[in-house]
Design a protein around this motif. Structure first.
Motif, PDB file in Angstrom:
ATOM      1  N   ILE A  57     -45.695  26.162  -7.066  1.00 52.22           N
ATOM      2  CA  ILE A  57     -45.185  26.635  -5.772  1.00 52.22           C
ATOM      3  C   ILE A  57     -44.184  27.771  -5.903  1.00 52.22           C
ATOM      4  CG2 ILE A  57     -45.727  24.496  -4.569  1.00 52.22           C
ATOM      5  CD1 ILE A  57     -42.838  23.706  -4.684  1.00 52.22           C
ATOM      6  N   ASN A  58     -44.078  28.320  -7.114  1.00 51.49           N
ATOM      7  CA  ASN A  58     -43.276  29.511  -7.354  1.00 51.49           C
ATOM      8  C   ASN A  58     -41.811  29.342  -6.978  1.00 51.49           C
ATOM      9  OD1 ASN A  58     -43.085  32.136  -8.378  1.00 51.49           O
ATOM     10  ND2 ASN A  58     -43.300  33.040  -6.347  1.00 51.49           N
ATOM     11  N   LEU A  59     -41.245  28.216  -7.378  1.00 51.57           N
ATOM     12  CA  LEU A  59     -39.814  27.971  -7.244  1.00 51.57           C
ATOM     13  C   LEU A  59     -39.279  27.643  -8.626  1.00 51.57           C
ATOM     14  CD1 LEU A  59     -39.706  25.777  -3.998  1.00 51.57           C
ATOM     15  CD2 LEU A  59     -38.996  28.165  -4.224  1.00 51.57           C
ATOM     16  N   SER A  60     -37.995  27.784  -8.821  1.00 47.51           N
ATOM     17  CA  SER A  60     -37.414  27.535 -10.144  1.00 47.51           C
ATOM     18  C   SER A  60     -37.399  26.033 -10.445  1.00 47.51           C
ATOM     19  CB  SER A  60     -35.996  28.092 -10.211  1.00 47.51           C
ATOM     20  OG  SER A  60     -35.119  27.280  -9.460  1.00 47.51           O
ATOM     21  N   PRO A  61     -37.456  25.672 -11.733  1.00 49.66           N
ATOM     22  CA  PRO A  61     -37.340  24.256 -12.099  1.00 49.66           C
ATOM     23  C   PRO A  61     -36.033  23.643 -11.593  1.00 49.66           C
ATOM     24  CG  PRO A  61     -38.172  25.515 -13.954  1.00 49.66           C
ATOM     25  CD  PRO A  61     -37.770  26.520 -12.899  1.00 49.66           C
ATOM     26  N   ALA A  62     -34.960  24.415 -11.571  1.00 49.73           N
ATOM     27  CA  ALA A  62     -33.682  23.891 -11.064  1.00 49.73           C
ATOM     28  C   ALA A  62     -33.791  23.520  -9.590  1.00 49.73           C
ATOM     29  CB  ALA A  62     -32.576  24.916 -11.274  1.00 49.73           C
ATOM     30  N   THR A  63     -34.472  24.360  -8.814  1.00 45.95           N
ATOM     31  CA  THR A  63     -34.676  24.063  -7.387  1.00 45.95           C
ATOM     32  C   THR A  63     -35.515  22.805  -7.227  1.00 45.95           C
ATOM     33  OG1 THR A  63     -34.489  26.402  -6.811  1.00 45.95           O
ATOM     34  CG2 THR A  63     -35.592  24.971  -5.207  1.00 45.95           C
ATOM     35  N   ILE A  64     -36.570  22.680  -8.022  1.00 41.18           N
ATOM     36  CA  ILE A  64     -37.438  21.499  -7.958  1.00 41.18           C
ATOM     37  C   ILE A  64     -36.634  20.247  -8.335  1.00 41.18           C
ATOM     38  CG2 ILE A  64     -39.502  20.366  -8.894  1.00 41.18           C
ATOM     39  CD1 ILE A  64     -40.038  22.850  -7.066  1.00 41.18           C
ATOM     40  N   THR A  65     -35.782  20.348  -9.349  1.00 44.57           N
ATOM     41  CA  THR A  65     -34.957  19.216  -9.759  1.00 44.57           C
ATOM     42  C   THR A  65     -34.034  18.774  -8.625  1.00 44.57           C
ATOM     43  OG1 THR A  65     -35.072  19.843 -12.082  1.00 44.57           O
ATOM     44  CG2 THR A  65     -33.225  18.437 -11.427  1.00 44.57           C
ATOM     45  N   ASN A  66     -33.436  19.733  -7.928  1.00 43.63           N
ATOM     46  CA  ASN A  66     -32.575  19.395  -6.784  1.00 43.63           C
ATOM     47  C   ASN A  66     -33.366  18.710  -5.676  1.00 43.63           C
ATOM     48  OD1 ASN A  66     -30.198  20.379  -7.891  1.00 43.63           O
ATOM     49  ND2 ASN A  66     -30.497  22.418  -7.062  1.00 43.63           N
ATOM     50  N   ILE A  67     -34.555  19.209  -5.412  1.00 40.88           N
ATOM     51  CA  ILE A  67     -35.415  18.591  -4.394  1.00 40.88           C
ATOM     52  C   ILE A  67     -35.756  17.165  -4.814  1.00 40.88           C
ATOM     53  CG2 ILE A  67     -37.721  18.657  -3.349  1.00 40.88           C
ATOM     54  CD1 ILE A  67     -37.472  21.771  -3.433  1.00 40.88           C
ATOM     55  N   LEU A  68     -36.118  16.976  -6.083  1.00 42.35           N
ATOM     56  CA  LEU A  68     -36.467  15.643  -6.568  1.00 42.35           C
ATOM     57  C   LEU A  68     -35.289  14.678  -6.500  1.00 42.35           C
ATOM     58  CD1 LEU A  68     -38.769  16.523  -9.592  1.00 42.35           C
ATOM     59  CD2 LEU A  68     -39.448  15.496  -7.407  1.00 42.35           C
ATOM     60  N   ASP A  69     -34.083  15.181  -6.768  1.00 41.22           N
ATOM     61  CA  ASP A  69     -32.893  14.329  -6.642  1.00 41.22           C
ATOM     62  C   ASP A  69     -32.806  13.758  -5.227  1.00 41.22           C
ATOM     63  OD1 ASP A  69     -32.162  14.861  -9.263  1.00 41.22           O
ATOM     64  OD2 ASP A  69     -30.627  16.355  -8.729  1.00 41.22           O
ATOM     65  N   ARG A  70     -33.029  14.605  -4.239  1.00 38.10           N
ATOM     66  CA  ARG A  70     -32.956  14.157  -2.837  1.00 38.10           C
ATOM     67  C   ARG A  70     -34.113  13.228  -2.475  1.00 38.10           C
ATOM     68  NH1 ARG A  70     -29.125  17.502   0.146  1.00 38.10           N
ATOM     69  NH2 ARG A  70     -28.380  19.086  -1.286  1.00 38.10           N
ATOM     70  N   LEU A  71     -35.303  13.523  -2.983  1.00 38.17           N
ATOM     71  CA  LEU A  71     -36.451  12.654  -2.705  1.00 38.17           C
ATOM     72  C   LEU A  71     -36.266  11.280  -3.345  1.00 38.17           C
ATOM     73  CD1 LEU A  71     -39.422  15.181  -3.099  1.00 38.17           C
ATOM     74  CD2 LEU A  71     -38.425  14.304  -0.973  1.00 38.17           C
ATOM     75  N   GLU A  72     -35.723  11.249  -4.554  1.00 39.42           N
ATOM     76  CA  GLU A  72     -35.461   9.963  -5.211  1.00 39.42           C
ATOM     77  C   GLU A  72     -34.394   9.171  -4.463  1.00 39.42           C
ATOM     78  OE1 GLU A  72     -36.439   9.780  -9.859  1.00 39.42           O
ATOM     79  OE2 GLU A  72     -34.761  11.127  -9.382  1.00 39.42           O
ATOM     80  N   ALA A  73     -33.374   9.859  -3.976  1.00 37.06           N
ATOM     81  CA  ALA A  73     -32.308   9.174  -3.228  1.00 37.06           C
ATOM     82  C   ALA A  73     -32.856   8.531  -1.955  1.00 37.06           C
ATOM     83  CB  ALA A  73     -31.197  10.164  -2.882  1.00 37.06           C
ATOM     84  N   ARG A  74     -33.939   9.080  -1.430  1.00 39.09           N
ATOM     85  CA  ARG A  74     -34.558   8.536  -0.213  1.00 39.09           C
ATOM     86  C   ARG A  74     -35.745   7.625  -0.528  1.00 39.09           C
ATOM     87  NH1 ARG A  74     -35.943  13.320   3.507  1.00 39.09           N
ATOM     88  NH2 ARG A  74     -36.604  11.596   4.826  1.00 39.09           N
ATOM     89  N   ASP A  75     -35.939   7.307  -1.801  1.00 34.48           N
ATOM     90  CA  ASP A  75     -37.032   6.446  -2.254  1.00 34.48           C
ATOM     91  C   ASP A  75     -38.407   6.998  -1.859  1.00 34.48           C
ATOM     92  OD1 ASP A  75     -38.103   4.233  -3.600  1.00 34.48           O
ATOM     93  OD2 ASP A  75     -38.320   3.134  -1.708  1.00 34.48           O
ATOM     94  N   LEU A  76     -38.573   8.316  -2.001  1.00 35.81           N
ATOM     95  CA  LEU A  76     -39.859   8.951  -1.716  1.00 35.81           C
ATOM     96  C   LEU A  76     -40.594   9.348  -2.998  1.00 35.81           C
ATOM     97  CD1 LEU A  76     -38.725  11.210   1.273  1.00 35.81           C
ATOM     98  CD2 LEU A  76     -40.078   9.096   1.391  1.00 35.81           C
ATOM     99  N   ALA A  77     -39.848   9.540  -4.074  1.00 32.44           N
ATOM    100  CA  ALA A  77     -40.427   9.926  -5.359  1.00 32.44           C
ATOM    101  C   ALA A  77     -39.619   9.284  -6.472  1.00 32.44           C
ATOM    102  CB  ALA A  77     -40.425  11.444  -5.508  1.00 32.44           C
ATOM    103  N   LYS A  78     -40.233   9.241  -7.657  1.00 33.73           N
ATOM    104  CA  LYS A  78     -39.513   8.724  -8.818  1.00 33.73           C
ATOM    105  C   LYS A  78     -39.974   9.485 -10.059  1.00 33.73           C
ATOM    106  CE  LYS A  78     -42.903   5.039  -9.180  1.00 33.73           C
ATOM    107  NZ  LYS A  78     -43.188   3.655  -9.005  1.00 33.73           N
TER     108      LYS A  78
END
Length: 159
Positions: A57-78
């Protein structure tokens, strides 16, 4: 109105349409555009690595990591570390995440892509060249951007 003003108004309309769609998505489904894009990538390939999502999706790994942190906090991804190679961490959707992706609306870009494909080849090439030139004129060639028409505030982009 001068030609440069007409162009800027047209650009603003595009930005506004994308922004409205992103706000609608966030309001009705509790997800930002980038969050949904990440979740769709995970759904397509369970166990996908952060770098691969970033490349897709042409975003930086750091941006993806931040997104994943939020998704994990909401129990949407792990994220799950590989048992065979501890350096590798795969990303998966939770049951709640799978339901959220399934319930999500049709992305704005699908409508755009349908119309774009109806254009003749030369028109498509001309539009791509023109937009690339505009990005260059605005010093935007190196800005982290996804090939999807979802947008939010800068703080959302890092979420």
């Amino acid at each position: 109105m001068g030609k440069e003003e007409e162009l800027l108004v047209a650009l603003r309309r595009v930005i506004r349409a994308v922004d409205l769609r992103s706000k609608q998505l966030s309001k009705h489904f509790g997800l930002t555009g980038p969050q949904l894009l990440v979740m769709q990538n995970i759904q397509e390939k369970p166990g996908i690595m952060v770098r691969e999502i970033a490349d897709n999706i042409n975003l930086s790994p750091a941006t993806i990591t931040n997104i994943l942190d939020r998704l994990e906090a909401r129990d949407l991804a792990k994220r799950i570390r590989s048992t065979t190679d501890k350096r590798k961490v795969g990303v998966f959707l939770t049951e709640r995440g799978k339901a959220a992706v399934q319930d999500s609306p049709r992305p704005l870009q699908e409508h755009f892509v349908d119309r774009f494909h109806q254009l003749k080849e030369w028109e498509q090439s001309q539009m791509v060249a023109t937009m690339q030139r505009i990005a260059t004129m605005m010093d935007a060639e190196d800005i982290d951007a996804s090939p999807f028409l979802e947008l939010g505030s800068i703080s959302e982009k890092n979420s």
